[in-house]
Design an enzyme around this catalytic site. Structure first.
Site, PDB file in Angstrom:
ATOM      1  N   GLU A 276      -3.346   2.793 -14.840  1.00 40.69           N
ATOM      2  CA  GLU A 276      -2.233   3.529 -14.219  1.00 40.69           C
ATOM      3  C   GLU A 276      -1.433   2.626 -13.282  1.00 40.69           C
ATOM      4  OE1 GLU A 276      -4.320   6.512 -11.990  1.00 40.69           O
ATOM      5  OE2 GLU A 276      -4.967   7.624 -13.751  1.00 40.69           O
ATOM      6  N   PRO A 277      -0.854   1.533 -13.770  1.00 38.42           N
ATOM      7  CA  PRO A 277      -0.106   0.666 -12.858  1.00 38.42           C
ATOM      8  C   PRO A 277       1.223   1.294 -12.464  1.00 38.42           C
ATOM      9  CG  PRO A 277       0.153  -0.115 -15.100  1.00 38.42           C
ATOM     10  CD  PRO A 277      -0.792   1.052 -15.165  1.00 38.42           C
ATOM     11  N   GLY A 278       1.590   1.139 -11.226  1.00 44.20           N
ATOM     12  CA  GLY A 278       2.900   1.606 -10.759  1.00 44.20           C
ATOM     13  C   GLY A 278       3.670   0.426 -10.199  1.00 44.20           C
ATOM     14  N   ARG A 315       8.674   1.462   3.698  1.00 47.62           N
ATOM     15  CA  ARG A 315       7.446   0.646   3.732  1.00 47.62           C
ATOM     16  C   ARG A 315       7.311  -0.236   4.970  1.00 47.62           C
ATOM     17  NH1 ARG A 315       5.823  -2.702   0.636  1.00 47.62           N
ATOM     18  NH2 ARG A 315       3.688  -1.938   0.437  1.00 47.62           N
ATOM     19  N   CYS A 345      17.231   6.227  14.720  1.00 45.58           N
ATOM     20  CA  CYS A 345      16.821   6.242  16.129  1.00 45.58           C
ATOM     21  C   CYS A 345      15.302   6.214  16.280  1.00 45.58           C
ATOM     22  CB  CYS A 345      17.414   7.466  16.817  1.00 45.58           C
ATOM     23  SG  CYS A 345      19.196   7.404  16.752  1.00 45.58           S
ATOM     24  N   TYR A 373       7.860   2.375  -4.642  1.00 45.05           N
ATOM     25  CA  TYR A 373       7.678   3.081  -3.367  1.00 45.05           C
ATOM     26  C   TYR A 373       8.883   2.858  -2.446  1.00 45.05           C
ATOM     27  CZ  TYR A 373       3.080   3.239  -5.433  1.00 45.05           C
ATOM     28  OH  TYR A 373       2.050   3.437  -6.311  1.00 45.05           O
TER      29      TYR A 373
END
Ligand code: LLP
Length: 419
Positions: A276-278, A315, A345, A373
């Site tokens: 299941e590589p993302g 990230r 902010c 992501y």
């Protein structure tokens, strides 16, 4: 500077995506803006596909980047998909993905999501607890069709990655302890509402060594042998995703090394292997373009304030994740350390600290390896519309998601009715 497939710098110092200079892409679509290289996605996909061979399935983790055009591109290459919600299932179906190649992971599957996935005919539910197994069995009963299940076991392997993205340790919320799995398998195998299909695991993300992946696969193999010995037939073992990518100076293993590490311990079991590589498929295939709005000095530091914020790319703020930043076109400005910060902010709205850049107002920067992501984790905090996404194919650019409008941002809200 790093060059990954799809991106490169010419002799004049301009950064290109395939056959288009990124400064032109920024001009055409505005900033902030995600830009992906079709060739880079396809090349990473093919590396996985050819490494795994025909008796396995690459189930792309939709959570890494679920934009319809991207899912459609992978579906056309015969991808399977790993989903974690009814929303991701809907995306896969609308993108033309094959439900029979879908595995459904996630610790908190809702009843409606389970029902919909069962009706769609997915390949397997990766079940995360005894309580969830019972709920799935109940829904299967009501629907009059047995539910295909694998237990997501927790192999208790340290993936040596950021604690927020480590998922295979004993104390994490994910998976079922190996010691408890066996009894649950016996229960599931004896339950006519369920069809045991396999074993699943996923130990973490951004792994820079394949050793933990092969250790986990070894533990799954031992469990598989015990189950087979008890007459429980298995169709597949799903080894999850997790391969790391290059952000600054990492040297991640290749997709072929990933596949070899997880398939070697499983080879003589006679089961299909799923992965299941993302991140490994899409991260390096994307950049986030952002323009420098202002330069300012505070407390002896220089800040480059850019038009992208943590709302566009979370990230760095969430994980302190380091990234390579580059000016997309040459400037006269001197290269010097600057803090690259967004307009949101929050002090966490920082992309890089003391980063050497030839920063000048109006200059466009590329935040590299932002294809995974990135867009999926964008929010509207500070009432900021989410950024567009552009897929470049040779010299053609496709706007695969336009910039959100303020009307869309407020759609679904209502004023209080007059008293
Ligand atoms: N399968 C399961 C069950 C998962 O939970 C994940 C990721 C994957 C596959 C895909 O893992 P990958 O191949 O992309 O490493 N937002 C974080 C990453 C969270 C990953 C969660 N699970 C980040 O930006 O680093």
């Amino acid at each position: 500077m790093s060059t990954s497939p799809g991106f490169g710098r010419d002799d004049g110092g301009r950064l290109w995506v395939e056959s288009l200079p990124l400064d032109e892409v920024a001009e055409r679509f505005g900033t902030p803006c995600y830009v992906y290289s079709r060739a880079a996605i396809e090349s990473r996909w093919q590396r996985y596909r050819s490494a795994l061979g025909t008796d396995g399935d690459v189930c792309y983790a939709v959570k890494a980047n679920g934009t319809l055009a991207l899912l459609n591109l992978l579906a056309r290459h015969g991808a399977g998909f790993d989903i974690v919600s009814g929303g991701e299932l809907e995306r896969v179906l609308r993108a033309g993905g094959d439900p029979a190649r879908v595995v459904f992971s996630g610790v908190g599957k809702g009843s409606e999501e389970i029902r919909r996935a069962l009706r769609a005919g997915i390949r397997c539910f990766n079940v995360e607890s005894a309580a969830e197994l019972e709920r799935i069995a109940g829904i299967a009963d009501a629907e009059g069709r047995p539910a295909p299940v694998a237990l997501r076991v927790n192999p208790d392997v340290n993936p040596e990655t950021h604690p927020y993205i480590a998922t295979g340790l004993a104390q994490s919320k994910f998976g079922i302890a190996l010691e408890e799995a066996e009894a649950l398998y016996q229960q599931a195998a004896a339950d006519p509402r369920l069809q045991v299909r396999g074993i699943a695991c996923h130990i973490g993300s951004q792994l820079l060594s394949v050793a933990p992946l092969s250790e986990a696969a070894g533990r799954l193999a031992a469990l598989a042998r015990r189950l087979q010995g008890q007459g429980i037939a298995l169709d597949h073992i799903d080894a999850g995703g997790g391969l790391g990518v290059h952000y600054v100076d990492e040297q991640p293993p290749s997709p072929a090394e990933h596949i070899e590490a997880v398939t070697a311990p499983l080879r003589d079991l006679g089961v299909a292997v799923l992965v299941e590589p993302g991140r490994a498929i899409v991260a390096e295939a994307g950049v986030l373009l952002t323009r420098i709005e202002y330069l300012k000095h505070n407390g002896g530091k220089e800040f480059a304030i850019v038009d992208a914020g943590m709302t566009d790319y979370l990230r760095p703020a969430l994980y302190d994740a380091p990234h390579t930043l580059e000016a997309v076109a040459p400037t006269q400005a001197e290269c010097r350390p600057v803090d690259v910060v967004g307009p949101v902010c929050e002090s966490a709205d920082t992309f890089a600290r003391d980063y050497p850049l030839p920063a000048a107002p109006g200059g466009v920067l590329a935040i590299r390896s932002a294809g995974a992501y990135g867009a999926v984790m964008a929010s509207q905090y500070n009432a900021r519309p989410r950024p567009p996404e552009v897929l470049v194919d040779g010299s053609r650019s496709h706007l695969i998601r336009r910039r959100e409008t303020l009307d869309e941002l407020m759609a679904g809200e209502a004023l209080l009715a007059e008293e």
